[in-house]
Design a protein around this motif. Structure first.
Motif, short mmCIF file in Angstrom:
data_model
loop_
_atom_site.label_atom_id
_atom_site.label_comp_id
_atom_site.label_asym_id
_atom_site.label_seq_id
_atom_site.Cartn_x
_atom_site.Cartn_y
_atom_site.Cartn_z
N LYS A 40 23.09 34.31 16.03
CA LYS A 40 22.55 33.08 15.29
C LYS A 40 23.30 33.10 13.53
CE LYS A 40 18.12 31.27 15.07
NZ LYS A 40 16.39 30.96 15.20
N ASP A 57 12.37 25.47 14.24
CA ASP A 57 12.76 24.46 15.22
C ASP A 57 12.52 23.38 14.86
OD1 ASP A 57 13.19 26.56 16.60
OD2 ASP A 57 11.91 26.72 18.11
N ASP A 67 21.26 22.37 19.15
CA ASP A 67 20.08 22.98 20.29
C ASP A 67 20.99 24.09 20.59
OD1 ASP A 67 19.60 20.31 20.60
OD2 ASP A 67 21.54 19.52 21.72
N GLU A 68 21.68 25.29 20.50
CA GLU A 68 22.37 25.92 20.17
C GLU A 68 21.40 27.35 19.68
OE1 GLU A 68 26.48 28.71 21.07
OE2 GLU A 68 26.62 26.69 20.51
N LYS A 111 17.99 28.09 20.43
CA LYS A 111 17.81 28.76 21.76
C LYS A 111 18.04 30.19 21.45
CE LYS A 111 20.58 25.72 25.11
NZ LYS A 111 21.85 25.89 25.10
#
Lengths: 166, 427
Positions: B87, B171, B322-323, B326
């Motif tokens: 991340k 987010d 988007d990745e 998650k």
């Protein structure tokens, strides 16, 4: 400063203006623009901006605003004058080919503002020193204080007149 | 009011200029002079901790602040044996996309385009250019937002730290920039169309050597551990000293680079030439449509390459977001050792940026930083020399300065605040 004071006074008195202070705080007198803006910011947070707030956002916001008629950029400018000397430049006075890979050149911004019906000027102060890590010189500090005094009177006057709480 | 031309504004980030000596109609010498005093950053970080280094080295450049941060992170983490969480890696990639876009938007729309549209010689700006300035500001504002969200500040953000991030973007913040990126795709495409419609003069054309990092998994990108060279070779970033062969010259504070005795070019143009075929989506379509062999000879195409990279960033930001959303926020990875030596590199807006560190007992004992502009300087001098010869032989002496400035500006060199970047001394 009297002659310029008059033309500056005419400009800021007759229009709903925004002041944008430019400069590098680490380069001696180059701090002047942001120093003056910082001192005036509390008087009119929607009408006084510092470069660090993001020049592109400030300009795009001004383009959308109906309550801005004139934009005054404030910066140190080496125009060959005496340290502390003030000079007012319109966009036609600025070279379009000024090169800076780090800064947005002023002339295209002033041209864009002009195309959208917003007049703009650069109020330049001749610096004495731009050495890295140096302090603002006495002479530039003195003129900066005069500017703050003059512009704060104008801002307070406008606030009273317009009651808009700028 | 008397009309005067201001030769330089006192907003100084760097000093430099280019002198071309012309004698009897022949070019006798070209000197790119960097007058900016040495700031001795490499010496300054010796004896500091890796964490302190991370706060110091981004000050090398206010435009490439995050590239320096990322290159330093890669070098320091590699030296200390840290594997940054996935991340963190993705969020760092995102912040670099912001910086690439921010720098390219300024360069293309506000610095280079006026030359092509004849603006410097025009009394007033055309309506067309006014819209381009606005487009540049919108793209730049968005890019700044990406940098701010990921690094916590518009300039010199402190969020990326060794082993991860101090705070990951929320987010909601990420969704916001995903949406804005999608909205700006049309603006970027119109920018490419405009850049592609321009007439690129050929007065300096000659092939050169290009270098760029080789991103993993056959993707386009700005991070890698291998260096591709247009000679067909690939070297490790650890061999950066052989790749750049730095030397000093008497007329400039900036070091110079050559590879096997040849000057070379890094930056968007080099990336397109070496890994452009890997581009996908709309970006890939534009590359296939616009790329041609002249790009290998003409540095002015760096402007078009940068315009394509802006679209690449806008197409990739939503995918990265988007990745990232998650993944849970991982803990900061701690170093398993306190000694080590390694090189980290990223593609900064202007080209490959190397940070090499040696760490002993948890303190930096050696640092070496090689910037893209230092690598490009010899090629800038070369192309300006070729251009000057050609323009003089074609009898275009009156346009000489502008023509030479276009060449220099195409490289987006880190020498700011020179009203007349090129000075021609005629004898």
């Amino acid at each position: 400063m009297k002659g310029l004071n008059r033309s500056l006074k005419e400009l800021v008195d007759s229009r709903l203006f925004v002041l944008i202070g430019l400069g590098n705080p680490d380069r001696g007198d180059d701090v002047m623009g942001v120093w003056v803006a910082k001192k005036l910011k509390n008087l009119a947070p929607k009408r006084v901006f510092e470069e660090d707030e993001g020049i592109e956002g400030i300009i795009l916001d001004i383009l959308k605003r109906g309550d801005v008629g004139m934009i005054l950029f404030l910066d140190t400018v080496d125009f060959g004058g005496h340290p502390g000397e003030l000079r007012l430049f319109s966009r036609e006075n600025l070279s379009p080919s000024i090169i800076s890979t780090h800064k947005i050149p002023l002339r295209p911004l002033m041209e864009l503002l002009g195309k959208k019906g917003k007049e703009s000027y650069l109020l330049g102060v001749q610096p004495r020193t731009l050495d890295f890590g140096s302090e603002m010189s006495d002479v530039v500090e003195e003129i900066s204080k005069d500017l703050i005094s003059h512009l704060s009177q104008v801002i307070i006057g406008k606030r009273k007149k317009e009651g808009d709480g700028t | 009011m008397k009309t005067i031309t201001i030769d330089s504004l006192a907003r100084v980030e760097g000093h430099g200029g280019i002198t071309v000596e012309v004698e009897d109609g022949r070019v006798r010498g070209v000197r790119v002079n960097i007058h900016e005093g040495p700031r001795l950053i490499e010496a300054l970080v010796v004896g500091k901790t890796p964490e302190e280094d991370l706060n110091i080295v981004p000050r090398i450049c206010a435009i490439c602040t995050l590239s320096h941060k990322y290159a330093a992170l890669r070098g320091l983490e590699k030296a200390l044996g840290i594997e940054a969480p996935w991340k963190a890696k993705l969020t760092r990639d995102l912040m670099l996309l912001g910086e690439i876009m921010e720098s390219h938007s300024l360069h293309i729309f506000l610095l280079s385009l006026p030359d092509f549209l004849g603006y410097p010689s025009a009394i007033a700006m055309s309506d067309r250019y006014a819209e381009e300035v606005k487009r540049g500001l919108e793209l730049k504002q968005f890019a700044h937002r990406v940098m701010e969200i990921t690094s916590a500040r518009m300039i010199h953000g402190e969020n990326p730290i060794i082993g991860g991030f101090g705070r990951y973007p929320t987010d909601a913040e990420l969704s916001g920039i995903k949406e804005s990126a999608q909205e700006l795709v049309g603006e970027a495409e119109r920018g490419i169309e405009l850049l592609a419609s321009l007439d690129y003069p050929s007065f300096m054309e000659e092939e050169t050597v290009f270098m760029a990092l080789n991103p993993p998994d056959d993707h386009y990108g700005f991070v890698g551990d291998g260096v591709l060279i247009s000679t067909g070779e690939e070297r490790s970033v650890e061999e950066y000293r052989e790749l750049t062969q730095e030397r000093v010259v008497p007329h400039s504070f900036a070091k110079r680079s050559r590879y096997n005795g040849r000057s070379f070019t890094v930056g968007a143009l080099g990336r397109m030439i070496l890994v452009g075929e890997r581009l996908t989506g709309r970006t890939g379509e534009y590359f296939k449509k616009l790329y041609n062999q002249r790009w290998k000879k003409n540095p002015l195409f760096n402007n078009l390459a940068q315009a394509i990279e802006i679209l690449y960033c806008l197409e990739n930001i939503p995918e990265l977001v988007d990745e990232i959303v998650k993944l849970e926020d991982p803990p900061i990875a701690n170093p398993p050792r306190t000694d080590g030596e390694a090189t980290g590199a990223v593609e900064a807006p202007r080209g490959t940026l190397y940070h090499h560190y040696k760490i002993e007992d948890g303190l930096i004992s050696e640092a070496d930083i090689v910037t893209p502009t230092a690598q490009n300087l010899d090629d800038i001098e070369k192309y300006i020399g070729i251009a000057a010869e050609k323009l003089i032989s074609q009898g275009e002496g009156s346009n000489l300065e502008l023509g030479l400035e276009m060449v220099a500006r195409a490289y987006d060199p880190c020498i700011s605040c020179s009203a007349h970047l090129v000075k021609v001394e005629r004898r």
